[in-house]
Design an enzyme around this catalytic site. Structure first.
Site, PDB file in Angstrom:
ATOM      1  N   ILE A  11      45.597  44.780  44.625  1.00  0.00           N
ATOM      2  CA  ILE A  11      45.890  43.985  45.884  1.00  0.00           C
ATOM      3  C   ILE A  11      47.520  43.812  45.819  1.00  0.00           C
ATOM      4  CG2 ILE A  11      45.778  41.654  46.718  1.00  0.00           C
ATOM      5  CD1 ILE A  11      42.981  41.473  45.659  1.00  0.00           C
ATOM      6  N   ASP A  27      55.509  43.046  36.820  1.00  0.00           N
ATOM      7  CA  ASP A  27      54.176  43.661  36.214  1.00  0.00           C
ATOM      8  C   ASP A  27      54.501  43.921  34.657  1.00  0.00           C
ATOM      9  OD1 ASP A  27      51.342  44.736  37.854  1.00  0.00           O
ATOM     10  OD2 ASP A  27      51.547  45.135  35.586  1.00  0.00           O
ATOM     11  N   ASN A  35      50.075  36.531  41.882  1.00  0.00           N
ATOM     12  CA  ASN A  35      48.924  37.438  42.196  1.00  0.00           C
ATOM     13  C   ASN A  35      48.340  38.073  40.852  1.00  0.00           C
ATOM     14  OD1 ASN A  35      47.044  39.581  43.564  1.00  0.00           O
ATOM     15  ND2 ASN A  35      48.646  40.924  42.614  1.00  0.00           N
ATOM     16  N   SER A  45      40.393  33.276  44.527  1.00  0.00           N
ATOM     17  CA  SER A  45      39.210  34.084  44.275  1.00  0.00           C
ATOM     18  C   SER A  45      38.018  33.488  45.014  1.00  0.00           C
ATOM     19  CB  SER A  45      38.815  34.525  42.815  1.00  0.00           C
ATOM     20  OG  SER A  45      37.505  35.132  42.807  1.00  0.00           O
ATOM     21  N   TYR A  73      37.981  32.369  33.878  1.00  0.00           N
ATOM     22  CA  TYR A  73      38.451  33.036  35.076  1.00  0.00           C
ATOM     23  C   TYR A  73      37.998  32.060  36.444  1.00  0.00           C
ATOM     24  CZ  TYR A  73      39.172  36.623  38.743  1.00  0.00           C
ATOM     25  OH  TYR A  73      39.454  37.254  39.919  1.00  0.00           O
ATOM     26  N   LYS A 121      40.566  29.944  38.902  1.00  0.00           N
ATOM     27  CA  LYS A 121      40.718  30.271  40.256  1.00  0.00           C
ATOM     28  C   LYS A 121      40.689  29.039  41.214  1.00  0.00           C
ATOM     29  CE  LYS A 121      41.950  34.578  40.038  1.00  0.00           C
ATOM     30  NZ  LYS A 121      43.432  35.064  40.280  1.00  0.00           N
ATOM     31  N   LEU A 178      37.628  46.752  46.600  1.00  0.00           N
ATOM     32  CA  LEU A 178      37.431  47.862  45.841  1.00  0.00           C
ATOM     33  C   LEU A 178      38.910  48.188  45.244  1.00  0.00           C
ATOM     34  CD1 LEU A 178      34.782  49.820  47.712  1.00  0.00           C
ATOM     35  CD2 LEU A 178      34.772  48.387  45.367  1.00  0.00           C
ATOM     36  N   THR A 179      39.447  47.434  44.365  1.00  0.00           N
ATOM     37  CA  THR A 179      40.622  47.863  43.637  1.00  0.00           C
ATOM     38  C   THR A 179      40.157  48.730  42.492  1.00  0.00           C
ATOM     39  OG1 THR A 179      40.444  45.867  42.176  1.00  0.00           O
ATOM     40  CG2 THR A 179      41.880  45.587  44.214  1.00  0.00           C
TER      41      THR A 179
HETATM   42  N1  LIG Z   1      39.554  42.844  43.159  1.00  0.00           N
HETATM   43  C1  LIG Z   1      38.931  42.052  43.421  1.00  0.00           C
HETATM   44  O1  LIG Z   1      37.553  42.261  43.718  1.00  0.00           O
HETATM   45  C2  LIG Z   1      39.290  40.542  43.317  1.00  0.00           C
HETATM   46  C3  LIG Z   1      38.493  39.492  43.757  1.00  0.00           C
HETATM   47  C4  LIG Z   1      38.704  38.313  43.825  1.00  0.00           C
HETATM   48  C5  LIG Z   1      40.192  37.873  43.223  1.00  0.00           C
HETATM   49  N2  LIG Z   1      40.872  38.940  43.044  1.00  0.00           N
HETATM   50  C6  LIG Z   1      42.182  38.470  42.354  1.00  0.00           C
HETATM   51  O2  LIG Z   1      43.523  39.149  43.122  1.00  0.00           O
HETATM   52  C7  LIG Z   1      44.613  39.373  42.164  1.00  0.00           C
HETATM   53  C8  LIG Z   1      44.902  40.982  42.156  1.00  0.00           C
HETATM   54  O3  LIG Z   1      43.510  41.554  41.543  1.00  0.00           O
HETATM   55  P1  LIG Z   1      43.588  43.057  41.424  1.00  0.00           P
HETATM   56  O4  LIG Z   1      41.941  43.423  41.716  1.00  0.00           O
HETATM   57  O5  LIG Z   1      44.465  43.837  42.566  1.00  0.00           O
HETATM   58  O6  LIG Z   1      43.776  43.432  39.981  1.00  0.00           O
HETATM   59  P2  LIG Z   1      44.642  44.585  39.381  1.00  0.00           P
HETATM   60  O7  LIG Z   1      43.837  44.695  37.869  1.00  0.00           O
HETATM   61  O8  LIG Z   1      44.285  45.936  40.125  1.00  0.00           O
HETATM   62  O9  LIG Z   1      46.030  44.327  39.239  1.00  0.00           O
HETATM   63  C9  LIG Z   1      46.456  43.321  38.606  1.00  0.00           C
HETATM   64  C10 LIG Z   1      47.976  43.560  38.122  1.00  0.00           C
HETATM   65  O10 LIG Z   1      48.364  42.712  37.308  1.00  0.00           O
HETATM   66  C11 LIG Z   1      49.102  42.811  36.206  1.00  0.00           C
HETATM   67  N3  LIG Z   1      48.913  42.001  34.939  1.00  0.00           N
HETATM   68  C12 LIG Z   1      47.728  41.529  34.162  1.00  0.00           C
HETATM   69  N4  LIG Z   1      48.093  40.666  33.348  1.00  0.00           N
HETATM   70  C13 LIG Z   1      49.434  40.458  33.383  1.00  0.00           C
HETATM   71  C14 LIG Z   1      50.500  39.732  32.648  1.00  0.00           C
HETATM   72  N5  LIG Z   1      49.985  39.051  31.778  1.00  0.00           N
HETATM   73  N6  LIG Z   1      51.644  39.871  32.985  1.00  0.00           N
HETATM   74  C15 LIG Z   1      52.241  40.540  33.981  1.00  0.00           C
HETATM   75  N7  LIG Z   1      51.225  41.364  34.887  1.00  0.00           N
HETATM   76  C16 LIG Z   1      49.920  41.291  34.598  1.00  0.00           C
HETATM   77  C17 LIG Z   1      48.137  44.317  35.712  1.00  0.00           C
HETATM   78  O11 LIG Z   1      48.815  45.170  34.895  1.00  0.00           O
HETATM   79  C18 LIG Z   1      48.089  44.763  36.869  1.00  0.00           C
HETATM   80  O12 LIG Z   1      48.855  45.714  37.731  1.00  0.00           O
HETATM   81  C19 LIG Z   1      43.977  38.858  40.847  1.00  0.00           C
HETATM   82  O13 LIG Z   1      44.637  37.526  40.905  1.00  0.00           O
HETATM   83  C20 LIG Z   1      42.599  38.707  40.965  1.00  0.00           C
HETATM   84  O14 LIG Z   1      41.889  37.940  40.279  1.00  0.00           O
HETATM   85  C21 LIG Z   1      40.358  40.343  42.825  1.00  0.00           C
END
Ligand SMILES: NC(=O)c1ccc[n+]([C@@H]2O[C@H](COP(=O)([O-])OP(=O)(O)OC[C@H]3O[C@@H](n4cnc5c(N)ncnc54)[C@H](O)[C@@H]3O)[C@@H](O)[C@H]2O)c1
Length: 270
Positions: free
Chosen positions: A18, A37, A87, A145, A158, A162, A192-193
């Site tokens: 995202i 990141d 994020n 979330s 988690y 949230k 779908l990440t």
């Molecule tokens: N993908 C989903 O289905 C979904 C659903 C609900 C909420 N979310 C939320 O959306 C956001 C993004 O999710 P995503 O699926 O794109 O995740 P992702 O895992 O694809 O990307 C997360 C990024 O955060 C970075 N990261 C993790 N820990 C870190 C740290 N300690 N310091 C710095 N960077 C760090 C990772 O390196 C990664 O690049 C998150 O907050 C997640 O909880 C995602």
């Protein structure tokens, strides 16, 4: 006129999923973007793809000092900060495996998840707000979330983190709205990440039964909402959390089972 022309944005967790989709869209709409990141290899390659308006910065969301440096470094480099997209969240399967329920979770796991998922968002606001307030404007968009609105069979830390982000979002808006700050949140369902695609296909299929759209959500769907909330088009929206989940939370949990029941027993059987 592009919506973010001349603006500066920080996207935490901007190297993947995202966050990366949001960086791409912000840049397409004129912003300079700090891709913040922990994974510098990935952040650097996203920055290279996005060109000179993108800049990768290493930070660790678990370390308050590195969040302060991220925000202050951005302001020193660009002279302004218009958009903060909090994020990043813990994605490690090992941590998720330990993040279970109230009986089994260990306190180190709880503290780690709260530090990365929640305290980091507060810290980024803490350091960004004085600058934004001084300029009389700033937009913050937090990634919560759908799990912040509903209980889950696992991942107690988690989901609680949230839920707390939804509260943090309201607090920031309530305390700083009159100073020109808008703070909103997004609450995605399954998107779908790369991390979500790594989940077993049959788990994704189960979740699909509860989604009321013909496709699963993609990172671009979420980036569109983040950018809308960060833009001036959303100038009258503050303190809100927007669920973006294909309608998953919009119906009673038993709906798919009731639909099956109605098929077997005739329409409207219940
Ligand atoms: N993908 C989903 O289905 C979904 C659903 C609900 C909420 N979310 C939320 O959306 C956001 C993004 O999710 P995503 O699926 O794109 O995740 P992702 O895992 O694809 O990307 C997360 C990024 O955060 C970075 N990261 C993790 N820990 C870190 C740290 N300690 N310091 C710095 N960077 C760090 C990772 O390196 C990664 O690049 C998150 O907050 C997640 O909880 C995602």
């Amino acid at each position: 006129m592009k919506r973010f022309e001349g603006q500066v944005a920080i996207v935490t967790g901007g190297a993947s999923g995202i966050g990366a989709a949001t960086c791409r869209r912000l840049i397409a709409e004129g912003a300079s973007v700090i891709i913040a990141d922990r994974n510098m290899a990935l952040a650097t390659s996203v920055a290279a793809e996005l060109g000179e308006q993108a800049h990768a910065v290493e930070f660790d969301a678990g370390d308050v000092g590195s969040i302060r440096s991220l925000v202050h470094g951005t302001i020193e480099r660009h002279g302004r900060l218009d958009v903060l997209h909090n994020n990043a969240a813990i994605g490690s399967p090992e941590v998720h495996a330990r993040d279970t329920n109230a009986i089994d979770i260990d306190f180190d796991t709880w503290d780690l998840v709260m530090a990365v998922n929640l305290r980091a968002y507060l810290a980024a606001c803490k350091y960004a707000l004085p600058h934004m307030i001084e300029r009389g404007q700033g937009a913050i968009v937090n990634s919560a979330s759908a799990g912040g609105f509903s209980g889950d069979i696992s991942r107690i830390a988690y989901n609680v983190s949230k839920t707390a982000i939804i509260g943090l979002t309201r607090q920031i808006a309530a305390q700083h709205g009159l100073q020109g700050i808008r703070c909103n949140a997004i609450a995605p369902g399954l998107v779908l990440t790369p991390a979500a695609r790594a989940v077993a296909a049959d788990v994704i299929e189960v979740m699909g039964r509860y989604i009321l759209t013909q496709q699963f959500g993609e990172p671009d769907d979420i980036a569109n909402l983040v950018c809308f909330l960060a833009s001036n088009e959303a100038r009258y929206i503050n303190g809100q959390t927007y669920v973006i989940d294909g309608g998953m939370l919009s119906h009673i949990p038993a709906n798919p089972d009731l639909a099956d029941y109605a098929k077997t027993h005739g329409k409207g059987a219940h």
